[in-house]
Design an enzyme around this catalytic site. Structure first.
Site, PDB file in Angstrom:
ATOM      1  N   ARG A  95       0.820  -1.211   0.000  1.00 50.91           N
ATOM      2  CA  ARG A  95       0.000   0.000   0.000  1.00 50.91           C
ATOM      3  C   ARG A  95       0.856   1.265   0.000  1.00 50.91           C
ATOM      4  O   ARG A  95       0.328   2.375  -0.127  1.00 50.91           O
ATOM      5  CB  ARG A  95      -0.930   0.019   1.230  1.00 50.91           C
ATOM      6  CG  ARG A  95      -2.001  -1.045   1.224  1.00 50.91           C
ATOM      7  CD  ARG A  95      -2.804  -1.040   2.501  1.00 50.91           C
ATOM      8  NE  ARG A  95      -3.939  -0.138   2.455  1.00 50.91           N
ATOM      9  CZ  ARG A  95      -5.207  -0.538   2.277  1.00 50.91           C
ATOM     10  NH1 ARG A  95      -5.491  -1.798   2.127  1.00 50.91           N
ATOM     11  NH2 ARG A  95      -6.184   0.339   2.242  1.00 50.91           N
TER      12      ARG A  95
ATOM     13  N   TYR B 227       0.843   4.245  -2.556  1.00 49.58           N
ATOM     14  CA  TYR B 227      -0.278   5.186  -2.414  1.00 49.58           C
ATOM     15  C   TYR B 227      -0.111   6.027  -1.151  1.00 49.58           C
ATOM     16  O   TYR B 227      -0.119   7.256  -1.203  1.00 49.58           O
ATOM     17  CB  TYR B 227      -1.573   4.379  -2.365  1.00 49.58           C
ATOM     18  CG  TYR B 227      -2.833   5.203  -2.288  1.00 49.58           C
ATOM     19  CD1 TYR B 227      -3.289   5.918  -3.398  1.00 49.58           C
ATOM     20  CD2 TYR B 227      -3.588   5.249  -1.114  1.00 49.58           C
ATOM     21  CE1 TYR B 227      -4.470   6.656  -3.335  1.00 49.58           C
ATOM     22  CE2 TYR B 227      -4.770   5.982  -1.048  1.00 49.58           C
ATOM     23  CZ  TYR B 227      -5.207   6.684  -2.165  1.00 49.58           C
ATOM     24  OH  TYR B 227      -6.376   7.410  -2.089  1.00 49.58           O
TER      25      TYR B 227
ATOM     26  N   SER C   2     -18.388  -1.089  -3.949  1.00 47.74           N
ATOM     27  CA  SER C   2     -18.696  -1.494  -5.335  1.00 47.74           C
ATOM     28  C   SER C   2     -18.684  -3.020  -5.463  1.00 47.74           C
ATOM     29  O   SER C   2     -19.576  -3.611  -6.080  1.00 47.74           O
ATOM     30  CB  SER C   2     -17.718  -0.844  -6.320  1.00 47.74           C
ATOM     31  OG  SER C   2     -16.412  -0.893  -5.817  1.00 47.74           O
TER      32      SER C   2
ATOM     33  N   GLN D 103     -12.798  -5.877  10.606  1.00 50.46           N
ATOM     34  CA  GLN D 103     -12.160  -4.560  10.372  1.00 50.46           C
ATOM     35  C   GLN D 103     -13.248  -3.547  10.039  1.00 50.46           C
ATOM     36  O   GLN D 103     -14.281  -3.910   9.474  1.00 50.46           O
ATOM     37  CB  GLN D 103     -11.095  -4.633   9.263  1.00 50.46           C
ATOM     38  CG  GLN D 103     -11.592  -4.802   7.839  1.00 50.46           C
ATOM     39  CD  GLN D 103     -11.775  -6.257   7.443  1.00 50.46           C
ATOM     40  OE1 GLN D 103     -12.165  -7.081   8.248  1.00 50.46           O
ATOM     41  NE2 GLN D 103     -11.521  -6.577   6.171  1.00 50.46           N
TER      42      GLN D 103
ATOM     43  N   GLN E 207      -8.996  -0.509  11.620  1.00 50.68           N
ATOM     44  CA  GLN E 207     -10.129   0.359  11.939  1.00 50.68           C
ATOM     45  C   GLN E 207      -9.860   1.750  11.379  1.00 50.68           C
ATOM     46  O   GLN E 207      -8.723   2.173  11.211  1.00 50.68           O
ATOM     47  CB  GLN E 207     -10.360   0.424  13.447  1.00 50.68           C
ATOM     48  CG  GLN E 207      -9.133   0.793  14.241  1.00 50.68           C
ATOM     49  CD  GLN E 207      -9.409   0.844  15.730  1.00 50.68           C
ATOM     50  OE1 GLN E 207     -10.457   0.459  16.204  1.00 50.68           O
ATOM     51  NE2 GLN E 207      -8.450   1.340  16.483  1.00 50.68           N
ATOM     52  N   ARG E 208     -10.964   2.437  11.109  1.00 50.65           N
ATOM     53  CA  ARG E 208     -10.799   3.782  10.547  1.00 50.65           C
ATOM     54  C   ARG E 208     -12.059   4.594  10.806  1.00 50.65           C
ATOM     55  O   ARG E 208     -13.155   4.174  10.463  1.00 50.65           O
ATOM     56  CB  ARG E 208     -10.569   3.658   9.048  1.00 50.65           C
ATOM     57  CG  ARG E 208      -9.779   4.789   8.488  1.00 50.65           C
ATOM     58  CD  ARG E 208      -9.683   4.654   7.031  1.00 50.65           C
ATOM     59  NE  ARG E 208      -8.498   4.004   6.539  1.00 50.65           N
ATOM     60  CZ  ARG E 208      -8.441   3.467   5.340  1.00 50.65           C
ATOM     61  NH1 ARG E 208      -9.496   3.435   4.565  1.00 50.65           N
ATOM     62  NH2 ARG E 208      -7.326   2.939   4.920  1.00 50.65           N
TER      63      ARG E 208
HETATM   64  P1  NAD Z   1     -10.839   7.389  -9.377  1.00 56.80           P
HETATM   65  O1  NAD Z   1      -9.857   6.344  -9.711  1.00 56.80           O
HETATM   66  O2  NAD Z   1     -12.266   7.179  -9.760  1.00 56.80           O
HETATM   67  O3  NAD Z   1     -10.384   8.779  -9.977  1.00 56.80           O
HETATM   68  C1  NAD Z   1      -9.051   9.136 -10.178  1.00 56.80           C
HETATM   69  C2  NAD Z   1      -8.957   9.825 -11.534  1.00 56.80           C
HETATM   70  O4  NAD Z   1      -7.602  10.228 -11.756  1.00 56.80           O
HETATM   71  C3  NAD Z   1      -9.329   8.891 -12.687  1.00 56.80           C
HETATM   72  O5  NAD Z   1     -10.222   9.516 -13.556  1.00 56.80           O
HETATM   73  C4  NAD Z   1      -7.986   8.603 -13.360  1.00 56.80           C
HETATM   74  O6  NAD Z   1      -8.112   8.306 -14.730  1.00 56.80           O
HETATM   75  C5  NAD Z   1      -7.238   9.897 -13.080  1.00 56.80           C
HETATM   76  N1  NAD Z   1      -5.783   9.750 -13.153  1.00 56.80           N
HETATM   77  C6  NAD Z   1      -5.025   8.779 -12.588  1.00 56.80           C
HETATM   78  N2  NAD Z   1      -3.729   8.991 -12.854  1.00 56.80           N
HETATM   79  C7  NAD Z   1      -3.670  10.120 -13.596  1.00 56.80           C
HETATM   80  C8  NAD Z   1      -2.613  10.852 -14.191  1.00 56.80           C
HETATM   81  N3  NAD Z   1      -1.334  10.464 -14.066  1.00 56.80           N
HETATM   82  N4  NAD Z   1      -2.918  11.980 -14.903  1.00 56.80           N
HETATM   83  C9  NAD Z   1      -4.200  12.380 -15.033  1.00 56.80           C
HETATM   84  N5  NAD Z   1      -5.241  11.727 -14.510  1.00 56.80           N
HETATM   85  C10 NAD Z   1      -4.977  10.615 -13.789  1.00 56.80           C
HETATM   86  O7  NAD Z   1     -10.740   7.662  -7.805  1.00 56.80           O
HETATM   87  P2  NAD Z   1     -11.607   8.597  -6.860  1.00 56.80           P
HETATM   88  O8  NAD Z   1     -12.223   7.748  -5.841  1.00 56.80           O
HETATM   89  O9  NAD Z   1     -12.450   9.522  -7.649  1.00 56.80           O
HETATM   90  O10 NAD Z   1     -10.458   9.417  -6.129  1.00 56.80           O
HETATM   91  C11 NAD Z   1     -10.137  10.756  -6.486  1.00 56.80           C
HETATM   92  C12 NAD Z   1      -9.069  11.288  -5.552  1.00 56.80           C
HETATM   93  O11 NAD Z   1      -9.551  11.254  -4.204  1.00 56.80           O
HETATM   94  C13 NAD Z   1      -7.783  10.463  -5.574  1.00 56.80           C
HETATM   95  O12 NAD Z   1      -6.687  11.353  -5.488  1.00 56.80           O
HETATM   96  C14 NAD Z   1      -7.874   9.629  -4.325  1.00 56.80           C
HETATM   97  O13 NAD Z   1      -6.610   9.321  -3.819  1.00 56.80           O
HETATM   98  C15 NAD Z   1      -8.639  10.542  -3.388  1.00 56.80           C
HETATM   99  N6  NAD Z   1      -9.348   9.752  -2.364  1.00 56.80           N
HETATM  100  C16 NAD Z   1     -10.507   9.086  -2.671  1.00 56.80           C
HETATM  101  C17 NAD Z   1     -11.148   8.332  -1.699  1.00 56.80           C
HETATM  102  C18 NAD Z   1     -12.432   7.597  -1.960  1.00 56.80           C
HETATM  103  O14 NAD Z   1     -12.942   6.931  -1.050  1.00 56.80           O
HETATM  104  N7  NAD Z   1     -13.029   7.687  -3.130  1.00 56.80           N
HETATM  105  C19 NAD Z   1     -10.594   8.250  -0.399  1.00 56.80           C
HETATM  106  C20 NAD Z   1      -9.406   8.934  -0.145  1.00 56.80           C
HETATM  107  C21 NAD Z   1      -8.799   9.694  -1.125  1.00 56.80           C
HETATM  108  N1  UDP Z   2     -12.852  -5.692   1.458  1.00 58.56           N
HETATM  109  C1  UDP Z   2     -13.531  -6.894   1.576  1.00 58.56           C
HETATM  110  N2  UDP Z   2     -14.041  -7.457   0.450  1.00 58.56           N
HETATM  111  C2  UDP Z   2     -13.944  -6.872  -0.780  1.00 58.56           C
HETATM  112  C3  UDP Z   2     -13.255  -5.643  -0.892  1.00 58.56           C
HETATM  113  C4  UDP Z   2     -12.714  -5.070   0.253  1.00 58.56           C
HETATM  114  O1  UDP Z   2     -13.666  -7.453   2.653  1.00 58.56           O
HETATM  115  O2  UDP Z   2     -14.457  -7.468  -1.756  1.00 58.56           O
HETATM  116  C5  UDP Z   2     -12.322  -5.066   2.677  1.00 58.56           C
HETATM  117  C6  UDP Z   2     -10.849  -4.670   2.601  1.00 58.56           C
HETATM  118  O3  UDP Z   2     -10.020  -5.736   2.965  1.00 58.56           O
HETATM  119  C7  UDP Z   2     -10.808  -3.522   3.605  1.00 58.56           C
HETATM  120  C8  UDP Z   2     -12.176  -2.877   3.488  1.00 58.56           C
HETATM  121  O4  UDP Z   2     -13.011  -3.849   2.873  1.00 58.56           O
HETATM  122  O5  UDP Z   2     -10.668  -4.044   4.911  1.00 58.56           O
HETATM  123  C9  UDP Z   2     -12.196  -1.601   2.644  1.00 58.56           C
HETATM  124  O6  UDP Z   2     -11.545  -1.903   1.436  1.00 58.56           O
HETATM  125  P1  UDP Z   2     -11.447  -0.843   0.250  1.00 58.56           P
HETATM  126  O7  UDP Z   2     -10.579  -1.442  -0.799  1.00 58.56           O
HETATM  127  O8  UDP Z   2     -12.799  -0.388  -0.154  1.00 58.56           O
HETATM  128  O9  UDP Z   2     -10.759   0.457   0.875  1.00 58.56           O
HETATM  129  P2  UDP Z   2      -9.497   0.696   1.845  1.00 58.56           P
HETATM  130  O10 UDP Z   2      -8.942  -0.615   2.329  1.00 58.56           O
HETATM  131  O11 UDP Z   2      -8.544   1.462   1.025  1.00 58.56           O
HETATM  132  O12 UDP Z   2     -10.105   1.468   2.953  1.00 58.56           O
END
Ligand code: NAD
Ligand code: UDP
Length: 323
Positions: free
Chosen positions: A147, A150, A194, A214, A281-282
């Protein structure tokens, strides 16, 4: 009524993604001009198709790891693959996107004196040892695990934002986003919401990683986007980082049961090995967001899931129709 005198030129990197597409729509609805910047690594044009007819919307296919020269008032930097399977697919590119992407967008902000927002993440806290997480907590992150591309990429991006602030007096806004869900999520992104909805709708086994004890705190997308816009509008002396998420905390097993219930599915739970470094946990402490943004989420998990399930149902129908 749109007040065009107040309309700004706003860039949204990652605008074709889940959160980015909702943000682009919100900014257009607020009367702004929006430049959506995306290389479509994980985003799709389908997400922004409904915006294409708007003459205040512009799409730029561009990879943020390369410099960009445009004129804008504000930048929302969201470009980065966000789900574990997406960001682990090409980990070097993930770190480059966070780090080089931040440098390029901060450089752009510096040149045109734009205000810049960073989509940071609860992953900067790693597998947290304090609960709930406050912004003052420095985190518990493995620097060399699966991880890390990221987590550390996002941590380094935060460092860059604050150094540009200190060194160049940039106006920055840093949001630490906790797990968010809603329509426009990629059906195969492997994220828990999803995955579970797609599995439940097809009566397939629900894959629970580990024993499902978790926890995560899930925020509906509309609530999150409201926080983004409010944060961007805070006075220049407020930079964040600020936690943005819904403090309602659920175990993954509870989420699975809720999804089965709401979809009326006959799916059974299927326990799989827990991925390494999976946080146990989060939960966000959102005291700062309440105080500085006057914001807190309004949409609870069940209501948000009810808004999200029809999106996946429609998507499945379209996928099943394709030859
Ligand atoms: P997502 O994957 O749907 O969107 C990310 C977008 O960035 C995509 O459209 C992808 O094509 C684009 N992208 C990736 N690499 C690129 C590059 N090098 N140049 C230009 N475009 C690029 O994800 P999301 O859930 O919409 O997340 C958006 C942002 O929010 C991300 O930075 C992510 O880290 C942050 N974030 C999201 C969540 C969440 O729960 N959705 C949680 C924490 C942080
Ligand atoms: N997870 C799961 N089944 C799935 C996908 C995810 O049990 O099919 C769990 C995963 O191990 C994590 C939590 O759900 O503990 C959230 O996962 P996600 O990938 O959505 O986000 P993140 O771990 O980045 O919070």
């Amino acid at each position: 009524m749109i007040n065009y005198r107040l309309s700004k030129q706003i860039a949204v990197t990652g605008g074709g993604g889940f959160l980015g597409s909702h943000l682009c729509k919100r900014l257009l609805d607020d009367g702004h001009n929006v430049i959506c910047i995306d290389n479509f690594f994980t985003g799709t044009k389908d997400n922004i198709l409904p915006l294409m007819d708007n003459n205040r919307f512009e799409l730029l296919r561009h990879d943020v790891t390369f410099p960009l020269y445009i004129e804008v008032d504000e930048i929302y930097n969201l470009a980065c693959p966000a789900s574990p399977i997406h960001y682990q697919h090409d980990p070097v590119q993930t770190t480059k996107t966070s780090v080089h992407g931040a440098i390029n967008m901060l450089g752009l902000a510096k040149r045109v004196k734009a205000k810049i927002f960073q989509a940071s993440t609860s992953e900067v806290y790693g597998d947290p040892q304090i609960h709930p997480q406050t912004e003052t907590y420095w985190g518990h992150v493995n620097p060399i695990g699966f991880r890390s591309c990221y987590d550390e990429g996002k941590r380094c991006a935060e460092t860059l934002f604050f150094d540009y602030r200190r060194q160049h007096n940039l106006r920055i806004k840093v949001a630490r986003i906790f797990n968010t869900y809603g329509p426009n999520m990629h059906p195969n992104d492997g994220r828990v919401v999803s995955n579970f909805i797609m599995q439940a709708l097809q009566n397939l086994p629900i894959t629970i990683y580990g024993d499902g004890s978790q926890s995560r705190s899930f925020c509906y997308v509309d609530d999150l986007i409201e926080a983004f816009v409010r944060l961007m509008d805070t006075p220049d002396d407020f930079t964040g980082p600020v936690n943005t998420g819904n403090p309602g905390e659920f175990t993954i097993k509870e989420l699975a049961e809720k999804v089965i219930d709401l979809t009326g599915s006959s799916s059974k739970l299927d326990y799989k090995p827990l991925p390494s470094d999976d946080p146990t946990q989060r939960q966000p402490d959102i005291t700062l967001a309440k105080e500085k943004l006057g914001w807190e989420p309004r949409i609870e998990l069940e209501e948000g899931l009810k808004k999200t399930i029809p999106y996946f149902e429609k998507l499945l129908k379209t996928l099943n129709r394709k030859p």
